[in-house]
Design a protein around this motif. Structure first.
Motif, PDB file in Angstrom:
ATOM      1  N   LEU A   1       0.827  -1.209   0.000  1.00  0.00           N
ATOM      2  CA  LEU A   1       0.000   0.000   0.000  1.00  0.00           C
ATOM      3  C   LEU A   1       0.861   1.258   0.000  1.00  0.00           C
ATOM      4  CD1 LEU A   1      -2.890  -0.755   2.510  1.00  0.00           C
ATOM      5  CD2 LEU A   1      -3.064  -0.375   0.063  1.00  0.00           C
ATOM      6  N   VAL A   2       1.882   1.259   0.841  1.00  0.00           N
ATOM      7  CA  VAL A   2       2.777   2.416   0.907  1.00  0.00           C
ATOM      8  C   VAL A   2       3.505   2.598  -0.420  1.00  0.00           C
ATOM      9  CG1 VAL A   2       4.823   3.360   2.039  1.00  0.00           C
ATOM     10  CG2 VAL A   2       2.998   2.344   3.412  1.00  0.00           C
ATOM     11  N   ALA A   3       3.934   1.501  -1.029  1.00  0.00           N
ATOM     12  CA  ALA A   3       4.611   1.586  -2.327  1.00  0.00           C
ATOM     13  C   ALA A   3       3.664   2.149  -3.386  1.00  0.00           C
ATOM     14  CB  ALA A   3       5.126   0.215  -2.743  1.00  0.00           C
TER      15      ALA A   3
ATOM     16  N   CYS B   1       5.465  23.043  15.429  1.00  0.00           N
ATOM     17  CA  CYS B   1       4.346  22.291  16.000  1.00  0.00           C
ATOM     18  C   CYS B   1       4.876  21.078  16.766  1.00  0.00           C
ATOM     19  CB  CYS B   1       3.409  21.855  14.875  1.00  0.00           C
ATOM     20  SG  CYS B   1       1.976  20.965  15.451  1.00  0.00           S
ATOM     21  N   ARG B   2       4.439  20.914  17.980  1.00  0.00           N
ATOM     22  CA  ARG B   2       4.927  19.817  18.821  1.00  0.00           C
ATOM     23  C   ARG B   2       4.108  18.533  18.685  1.00  0.00           C
ATOM     24  NH1 ARG B   2       9.561  21.569  19.564  1.00  0.00           N
ATOM     25  NH2 ARG B   2       9.826  23.508  20.671  1.00  0.00           N
ATOM     26  N   THR B   3       2.947  18.609  18.050  1.00  0.00           N
ATOM     27  CA  THR B   3       2.092  17.424  17.958  1.00  0.00           C
ATOM     28  C   THR B   3       2.241  16.716  16.620  1.00  0.00           C
ATOM     29  OG1 THR B   3       0.233  18.726  17.154  1.00  0.00           O
ATOM     30  CG2 THR B   3       0.374  18.396  19.524  1.00  0.00           C
ATOM     31  N   ASP B   4       1.907  15.466  16.626  1.00  0.00           N
ATOM     32  CA  ASP B   4       1.885  14.642  15.416  1.00  0.00           C
ATOM     33  C   ASP B   4       0.419  14.313  15.157  1.00  0.00           C
ATOM     34  OD1 ASP B   4       1.672  12.192  13.873  1.00  0.00           O
ATOM     35  OD2 ASP B   4       3.834  11.962  14.146  1.00  0.00           O
ATOM     36  N   ILE B   5      -0.107  14.718  14.004  1.00  0.00           N
ATOM     37  CA  ILE B   5      -1.530  14.553  13.733  1.00  0.00           C
ATOM     38  C   ILE B   5      -1.960  13.086  13.741  1.00  0.00           C
ATOM     39  CG2 ILE B   5      -1.373  14.526  11.214  1.00  0.00           C
ATOM     40  CD1 ILE B   5      -3.974  16.285  11.295  1.00  0.00           C
TER      41      ILE B   5
ATOM     42  N   SER C   1      -4.346   5.754  11.611  1.00  0.00           N
ATOM     43  CA  SER C   1      -3.480   4.611  11.335  1.00  0.00           C
ATOM     44  C   SER C   1      -2.195   5.062  10.654  1.00  0.00           C
ATOM     45  CB  SER C   1      -4.212   3.616  10.432  1.00  0.00           C
ATOM     46  OG  SER C   1      -3.324   2.620   9.988  1.00  0.00           O
ATOM     47  N   ARG C   2      -1.073   4.560  11.138  1.00  0.00           N
ATOM     48  CA  ARG C   2       0.221   4.843  10.511  1.00  0.00           C
ATOM     49  C   ARG C   2       0.345   4.128   9.173  1.00  0.00           C
ATOM     50  NH1 ARG C   2       3.235   9.002  12.345  1.00  0.00           N
ATOM     51  NH2 ARG C   2       2.816   9.279  14.526  1.00  0.00           N
ATOM     52  N   ASP C   3      -0.592   3.225   8.873  1.00  0.00           N
ATOM     53  CA  ASP C   3      -0.600   2.548   7.575  1.00  0.00           C
ATOM     54  C   ASP C   3      -1.069   3.485   6.472  1.00  0.00           C
ATOM     55  OD1 ASP C   3       0.102   0.314   9.034  1.00  0.00           O
ATOM     56  OD2 ASP C   3      -1.942  -0.447   9.121  1.00  0.00           O
ATOM     57  N   GLY C   4      -1.625   4.622   6.857  1.00  0.00           N
ATOM     58  CA  GLY C   4      -2.112   5.613   5.903  1.00  0.00           C
ATOM     59  C   GLY C   4      -3.623   5.576   5.821  1.00  0.00           C
TER      60      GLY C   4
ATOM     61  N   ALA D   1     -15.599  11.037   6.612  1.00  0.00           N
ATOM     62  CA  ALA D   1     -15.182   9.651   6.384  1.00  0.00           C
ATOM     63  C   ALA D   1     -13.692   9.517   6.644  1.00  0.00           C
ATOM     64  CB  ALA D   1     -15.502   9.220   4.954  1.00  0.00           C
ATOM     65  N   VAL D   2     -13.302   8.371   7.165  1.00  0.00           N
ATOM     66  CA  VAL D   2     -11.896   8.004   7.308  1.00  0.00           C
ATOM     67  C   VAL D   2     -11.779   6.633   6.656  1.00  0.00           C
ATOM     68  CG1 VAL D   2      -9.983   7.523   8.873  1.00  0.00           C
ATOM     69  CG2 VAL D   2     -11.648   9.303   9.457  1.00  0.00           C
ATOM     70  N   LEU D   3     -11.034   6.579   5.560  1.00  0.00           N
ATOM     71  CA  LEU D   3     -10.952   5.367   4.749  1.00  0.00           C
ATOM     72  C   LEU D   3      -9.507   4.883   4.654  1.00  0.00           C
ATOM     73  CD1 LEU D   3     -13.145   6.771   1.843  1.00  0.00           C
ATOM     74  CD2 LEU D   3     -13.919   5.275   3.692  1.00  0.00           C
ATOM     75  N   PRO D   4      -9.305   3.581   4.509  1.00  0.00           N
ATOM     76  CA  PRO D   4      -7.941   3.069   4.320  1.00  0.00           C
ATOM     77  C   PRO D   4      -7.426   3.427   2.930  1.00  0.00           C
ATOM     78  CG  PRO D   4      -9.525   1.302   4.089  1.00  0.00           C
ATOM     79  CD  PRO D   4     -10.302   2.514   4.508  1.00  0.00           C
ATOM     80  N   LEU D   5      -6.118   3.395   2.757  1.00  0.00           N
ATOM     81  CA  LEU D   5      -5.528   3.726   1.454  1.00  0.00           C
ATOM     82  C   LEU D   5      -6.004   2.794   0.351  1.00  0.00           C
ATOM     83  CD1 LEU D   5      -1.822   4.738   2.120  1.00  0.00           C
ATOM     84  CD2 LEU D   5      -3.769   6.196   1.584  1.00  0.00           C
ATOM     85  N   ASP D   6      -6.331   1.558   0.692  1.00  0.00           N
ATOM     86  CA  ASP D   6      -6.801   0.646  -0.350  1.00  0.00           C
ATOM     87  C   ASP D   6      -8.312   0.756  -0.553  1.00  0.00           C
ATOM     88  OD1 ASP D   6      -7.553  -0.558   2.013  1.00  0.00           O
ATOM     89  OD2 ASP D   6      -6.829  -2.556   1.475  1.00  0.00           O
TER      90      ASP D   6
END
Length: 132
Positions: free
Chosen positions: A7-9, A84-88, A95-98, A111-116
């Motif tokens: 997915l990242v690729a 900025c000190r925070t990480d969104i 998810s760090r998977d994107g 909506a929050v959807l996965p990259l795939d």
């Protein structure tokens, strides 16, 4: 099932942006800027000084306005930095998977959807927008 590495690729190769661009074009008038209806932005997980804007997919570097200038205000960094000190990703428990986050003009996260989830994004857009 697609692996996270794949997915990242796909994301980094621009494959995701290539799949989504026609969906956005369907709801954008032909004579309008590419981001006139849907304002796509990207947040990379690298630190600010490690993010390379130029390799970003064209979806995040649209040419806008009467002169067709590149809009450089669509590529961001999530990692904490001097401004900025925070990480969104941590702050919003993303998810760090994107993920793909769809935010309405009133700033409501719709909506929050996965990259795939390109098909899920297409279904969402078809339920909200009329073809241009």
């Amino acid at each position: 099932m697609v692996s996270i590495a794949e997915l990242v690729a796909r994301w980094q190769s621009g494959e995701w942006a290539s799949a989504v661009t026609p969906l956005i074009a369907r709801v954008t008038p032909a004579d309008a800027d590419a981001d006139a209806v849907i304002d796509a932005k990207v947040i990379y997980q690298e630190s600010f000084d490690e993010v390379e804007q130029l390799p970003s997919p064209e979806l995040f570097l649209p040419k806008t306005g009467p002169l067709g200038l590149i809009d450089w205000e669509k590529v961001y960094s999530a990692a904490p930095n001097a401004w900025c000190r925070t990480d969104i990703f941590d702050e919003c428990e993303l998810s760090r998977d994107g993920v793909v986050v769809v935010v309405r003009p009133d700033q409501y996260v719709d909506a929050v959807l996965p990259l795939d989830g390109v098909a899920a994004l297409e279904s969402f857009l078809d339920g909200v927008f009329l073809p241009a």
